[in-house]
Design a protein around this motif. Structure first.
Motif, short mmCIF file in Angstrom:
data_model
loop_
_atom_site.label_atom_id
_atom_site.label_comp_id
_atom_site.label_asym_id
_atom_site.label_seq_id
_atom_site.Cartn_x
_atom_site.Cartn_y
_atom_site.Cartn_z
N TRP A 1 0.84 -1.19 0.00
CA TRP A 1 0.00 0.00 0.00
C TRP A 1 0.88 1.24 0.00
CZ3 TRP A 1 -0.21 3.37 4.33
CH2 TRP A 1 -1.16 4.38 4.25
N GLN B 1 0.39 4.87 9.67
CA GLN B 1 0.25 3.54 9.11
C GLN B 1 1.59 3.19 8.49
OE1 GLN B 1 -3.36 2.80 6.94
NE2 GLN B 1 -2.52 1.03 5.87
N GLU C 1 1.41 -1.79 4.99
CA GLU C 1 0.34 -2.74 4.71
C GLU C 1 0.69 -3.40 3.38
OE1 GLU C 1 -4.48 -2.86 3.69
OE2 GLU C 1 -3.45 -0.95 4.08
N GLU D 1 -0.25 -8.28 5.84
CA GLU D 1 -0.05 -7.69 7.15
C GLU D 1 -0.34 -6.20 7.12
OE1 GLU D 1 3.33 -9.15 9.68
OE2 GLU D 1 4.07 -9.85 7.74
N LEU D 2 -0.76 -5.69 8.27
CA LEU D 2 -1.03 -4.27 8.47
C LEU D 2 -0.39 -3.86 9.78
CD1 LEU D 2 -2.68 -1.55 8.15
CD2 LEU D 2 -4.51 -2.74 9.37
N GLU E 1 0.14 -0.34 12.33
CA GLU E 1 -0.13 1.05 12.63
C GLU E 1 0.40 1.41 14.01
OE1 GLU E 1 -4.16 2.47 10.59
OE2 GLU E 1 -4.51 0.83 11.99
#
Length: 379
Positions: free
Chosen positions: A198, A252, A255, A268-269, A271
């Motif tokens: 992202w 963030q 991602e 995966e993400l 933050e």
């Protein structure tokens, strides 16, 4: 250029350490498409070389915000600093803006005032001011855009990039940074193989979030100060009223998602969030207390890919849960899972994928780029 206080620098350092520690899980999976296909994931012949094209015509099609076009060649670099870029090849396709980050060297004590960019063999170069909102005292941000109207894409060419400090000296440069202008709607490549990272999210064309972009939001909260003793309560409009100024923080960090040939996916993400905590804030001395939260979600699901349209249909998307206690009851609450929530995911070229939403007149777009490996900085 916007500066970050020392406390936020420490937050960023902690965040980066968390990223290094966390970004191991999905990447340990076997890549069903081994090898570095970062420059040509379709396996087709590379696009025509920019050396065969008119460098000045290419220059006329490049677009940078807050820039001037200057005749001649870029000044020579003193070589007194070593900046890094977040990409080794600049990919672009119609419909996106390529966000590029420049990281300051640790020993650099000055500030970066402009980025110089010249198409190889061109008669002029751009001088670009970094994005004031997104740039910090450790990272400068600028955006690359292109008008492909005069060209039969795909094409490729090389850029020379240099960095100028506040004294007007060019302190670093990189030569022959490849640019690949892709053909939109070319889906000879599938999403399988490398990871898709992202890059940023826009709402109605305005940036909302971006990879590694620390968003700091100031605010105030009111409480009480009674004879030098602070406490959180409703004292508004009384002699005991006290105020605390604070800066909330959200980033963030990353991602990504990986698609596998068997029809499954994983991602995966991560933050980092910091919010004011009125309970531990001092309303007598205007000293804010904070509570930190790290969100790390590992998710999985299934997908199908339509080669003709580039559309990716998702199903069975699931992430992890966290326990939240309210009163005496413990609840299992799902962690944030952004990818695929809009059910409108599609590849727009071999290197770019978008996740779009158009709800009640508000258009949101999340842009992903194919990478052969985890994010890193390049010379």
């Amino acid at each position: 250029m916007k500066k970050i206080t020392n406390s936020w620098v420490m937050v960023l350092i902690c965040a980066m350490l968390a990223i290094i520690a966390c970004e191991e899980n999905i990447e340990d999976d076997v890549n069903p498409n081994p090898g570095n296909n970062d420059k040509d994931p379709s396996g087709n012949n590379p696009p025509p070389d920019g050396n065969l094209l008119d460098a000045n015509e290419i220059t006329g099609s490049i677009q940078f915000l807050n820039s001037n076009l200057i005749s001649g060649n870029m000044p020579s670099s003193t070589g007194t600093a070593d900046f890094k870029l977040d990409t080794d090849t600049i990919f672009w396709v119609e419909g996106i803006k390529k966000r590029i980050r420049v990281r300051y060297p640790e020993i650099f004590s000055g500030s970066l005032t402009s980025i110089l960019v010249q198409v190889k063999n061109a008669d002029s170069y751009f001088e670009i001011e970094p994005d004031e909102i997104e740039s910090t005292d450790t990272v400068a941000v600028f955006y690359f855009d292109f008008d492909p109207g005069n060209f039969d894409v795909p094409i490729s060419f090389d850029l020379e990039i240099a960095l100028k400090d506040e004294t007007g000296q060019v302190v670093d440069e990189t030569e022959d940074r490849p640019v690949v202008i892709e053909e939109p709607g070319n889906f000879d490549c599938s999403p399988v193989g490398e990871r898709w990272d992202w890059l940023y999210t826009t709402i109605d064309g305005v940036l909302n979030r971006a990879e590694g972009y620390p968003q700091i939001t100031p605010g105030t909260v009111k409480g009480c100060c009674d004879s030098g003793v602070p406490y959180y309560g409703n004292c508004i409009g009384t002699p005991l009223e006290g105020t605390v100024d604070y800066e909330a923080f959200h980033m963030q960090a990353f991602e990504y998602v990986k698609f596998f040939a068997e029809g499954n996916l994983g991602g995966e993400l991560h933050e980092n969030i910091r919010n004011v905590d009125p309970i531990v804030s001092d309303f007598c001395s205007n000293s804010a207390g904070y509570k930190d939260r790290i969100i790390h979600n590992i998710f999985s699901g299934q997908y199908s890919f339509d080669q003709a349209s580039g559309k990716i249909t998702l199903s069975d998307m699931v992430g992890q849960f966290e326990q939240v206690t309210i009163g005496s009851t413990v609840y299992e609450v799902p962690l944030p899972l952004y990818f695929g929530n809009f059910l409108n995911v599609e590849m727009i070229s071999c290197h770019f994928m978008v996740d779009r939403s158009d709800v009640e007149g508000s258009f949101m777009e999340r842009v992903f780029e194919r990478r052969s490996e985890a994010f890193q900085w390049y010379d």
